[in-house]
Design an enzyme around this catalytic site. Sequence first.
Site, PDB file in Angstrom:
ATOM      1  N   ASP A  83       0.823  -1.208   0.000  1.00  0.00           N
ATOM      2  CA  ASP A  83       0.000   0.000   0.000  1.00  0.00           C
ATOM      3  C   ASP A  83       0.857   1.259   0.000  1.00  0.00           C
ATOM      4  O   ASP A  83       0.429   2.302   0.481  1.00  0.00           O
ATOM      5  CB  ASP A  83      -0.928   0.002   1.230  1.00  0.00           C
ATOM      6  CG  ASP A  83      -2.075   0.979   1.084  1.00  0.00           C
ATOM      7  OD1 ASP A  83      -2.375   1.381  -0.049  1.00  0.00           O
ATOM      8  OD2 ASP A  83      -2.667   1.340   2.120  1.00  0.00           O
ATOM      9  N   HIS A 142       3.240   4.124   6.506  1.00  0.00           N
ATOM     10  CA  HIS A 142       2.690   5.106   5.574  1.00  0.00           C
ATOM     11  C   HIS A 142       1.531   5.902   6.156  1.00  0.00           C
ATOM     12  O   HIS A 142       1.375   7.073   5.819  1.00  0.00           O
ATOM     13  CB  HIS A 142       2.276   4.436   4.262  1.00  0.00           C
ATOM     14  CG  HIS A 142       1.512   3.169   4.415  1.00  0.00           C
ATOM     15  ND1 HIS A 142       2.132   1.955   4.605  1.00  0.00           N
ATOM     16  CD2 HIS A 142       0.190   2.904   4.428  1.00  0.00           C
ATOM     17  CE1 HIS A 142       1.223   1.005   4.710  1.00  0.00           C
ATOM     18  NE2 HIS A 142       0.027   1.557   4.608  1.00  0.00           N
TER      19      HIS A 142
END
Length: 939
Positions: free
Chosen positions: A126, A353
Amino acid sequence: MAQSKTVHIVSHTHWDREWYLPYEKHHVRLVKLMDELLAILEKDPDFKSFHLDGQTIMLDDYVQIRPEKRELLEKYVREGRIHIGPWYVLQDEFLTSSEANVRNLLYGHRDAARYGAISKTGYFPDSFGNMGQAPQLLRQAGIGNAFFGRGVKPTGFNNEVSEAAAYESPYSEMIWEAPDGSRVLGILFANWYSNGNEMPVEPGEAVAYWEQKLQDAEKYASTPHLLMMNGCDHQPVQQTAAAAIQTAQALFPEQRFVHSNLADYAKAVSENVPEHLSVVRGELRSQHTDGWSTLVNTASSRIYLKQMNNQGQTLLEKTAEPLAVFAHLTGKAPYPHHLFEYAWKTLMQNHPHDSICGCSVDEVHDEMVARFAKSRHVAEAIVSDSLDALADEIDTSRFGRFLREGETAHPLAVWNTTGWKRSGVATAELEIERIYFRSGIGFAEMKKTLKTLPIGRLRMIDPDGEEVPFSYEDLGIAFGYDLPDDRFRQPYFARKIRVRFEAGRVPGIGHKTFAVVRGKQGGAGIAGRTAAGLAPANAPAGNDAPRPSLVTGPNRMENEYLAVTIEHDGSLTVMDKATGRMLRDLCIYEDTGDIGNEYMYKQPDGDLPITTKGLAADVTLAEDDPYRASFDIAHTLRIPVSADDTLGEEQRELVWFTGRRAGRSSVMTDLRIYTRITLEREGQGILVESAFDNQAEDHRLRMLFKPGIVAQTHKADSIFEAAERSNVPAAEWKKPSNCHHQQAFVSIRDERQGLLIANQGLPEYEIMQEESTAGIAVTLLRAVGEMGDWGHFPTPGAQCKGKHTARLMIVPFSPDELGQGKGGLDEEGAMVLAHQFQVPWLAQQTGMHGGRLPAVHSYLSWEGKGLLFSALKMSPEDAVVARWFNTEKDPRLLRIEPSFAVQEARESNIMEEPLERVDLAEIAAGPAEIKTVLLRPKT
């Protein structure tokens, strides 16, 4: 579906350690998930394997609560039923430094090895775009594949891919090539990493489920092997997975369904891929998609986090590690591997992230601030210990020969831990007298003695006895204490001064000593300032002699390289003396509305930017020293206090940000912006510091640079490369803005002039293409009120109210040899300045004594045109690890000259594994190659 296929079902969970819930709430859920996983592995031998999301931190988090389960975890890892690593965390690749990406792999591998096995899978499920050098990093780590979810547009095998479409592939499989030519098998999650989630066990549901899932996977598959990812974000283990696979096999006997793992799937694919897969090169940033999916505006969410991260990374990799190497080489201090691991891991806990991107709920980012502080405090302790050890080893006795009658010397050393020689203004605090509480002197008398101590006339000299321009502040008395290794703490009072001076030509990866010389009252020298900046009442005479100045007129300053004029609106006009070209419209502020979220910037329809262009500014002279001049600029921008009330309604009703109709409020407020512009005597860049107190909401503030340079491409500092990017996005790009990530700098150039803008922790920029010229916009602040993504998550903390400071540097450079011959920087020299701009000067007081280290010293000197220095540390086997990377597209030579005796020199990979021996006088660095060298010191 007539052709037989093998359907690889990979059970997994994508574990965002913190995101829409605070860390500890996710932590509780992780413990439940892991308990369930171990239970199903124990009771169901047909549940073959589980992929633990490529990050070993999940194991640390689990055994923190369940230490008794560690042996069972090790058992299933060794058996290949739990697959762990290769990363420590699933980081955002562009918002973490080059060396942080390496440490992530190093510590992930070391942790996985302790459990018994490492998953050699380049896992980026991701990531919000992928770094271009990832294939080279993976190859150096012994990994030949990469799994990722963004940055490439899959077209399906019935569609043709044009030669120009460098980021398209008909298949989910492709070749991913780094700038150096390293290649890995790239596997795109074309149907996302949840395409096999929640498989039905009941046959009626399973028929429809698998007919659709197989069709979707076959659309992009280049081989008979189909990948089904059985899991999603925070997905609990599907305990019925084995039964669901049996159902699928019974319903579709012409296919082969296996409970697989990513390593087996990658091996099967690599043995069956067609000869001519598409090759995608470099960064995967969705150049040929609609532009939304790489979520680039997370680079400007909660910029204060990015600044803290930049400070923490720089402190560890560019300061603490090199200094600890220096101290270790002197034999005075062992290299603290254990402390570095703790500090790096604590810092990297902020690198996932959804964490470093600033796109979580407020509680997550509040905790991140504390982690940054913890990591920083450990690094600062390492720096302090190293400086103490080194200062005692430097020979300062030479200063004695330059003393006049009645003078005493207070030596100090300045360290330059960058890889290149450096000049600039440094600051140090010096004690001119200290009295310990143990001395027996009464408390009141001790303070009176120090308070009334005459400072006398001061001068500053370098190791050759040459006078050094400086100024000082009298800080009065200050409490301090020693923490000896063999005694109780030792408190004292000291009389202190703060000196600021020009540290000239300090060798790279080295130090240079100076001395403040204190004479009797009435002797020659200069008087200083008090801490308040006023001349002391007892300032000695003879302090009014004319001093050289960089100030050459009202609102104007210049040195040998640059002339800077501050215009009436506070913008800068800079003359690059090497090229003779004027660069105008620099440092203009721009404010716009933002009705997006932590992921996305969205300017309201019809919103016009509010700028300082043409707006009168207050300009005052702030500093006028022989070594530095500064002007202060004050602006008042009238901006809306927030978005209008429509935005709150649209957020609550989950109106997707692209369809929002909110505008900016009609209620206005003042945004006061204070800018300090500084030019140093030897500086080839202009320092810019911007400070403001944000009390408005739903807006973005940027600094604009419009130098009139004609350019179609630009360069940005990225992970182990100076990435060249187009100024104009591809035709498929639908997003209104074209923002990008940077590390230390972004630069544009034409045939006659170049301009580089360096930054400290400001990772978002945009190239403004206006007709034929290009400008640069750097984001200083983005204030929004919701997380975004899949629901309504208010985030008032993301409005970033309060005081902010941003630091940049303007660096003109000369693209041609004529300008360089006149003393101008070339592009590489400008990049070097940008990298040095990240690293603070370090100074430490020491005494008058002999020592093994000379007054001016480099621990490791090197030469290599086109190479940038990246790291100096110790390996676990106590070899010196030195790393560079080649920014050029052709081979270069590296020459290394250590000041310490070397028993053996070998090339290495990023995993610090020794490879072939090298001749330090001639080391080949291929195009865009990351080059690591191991130096084993003689003992």
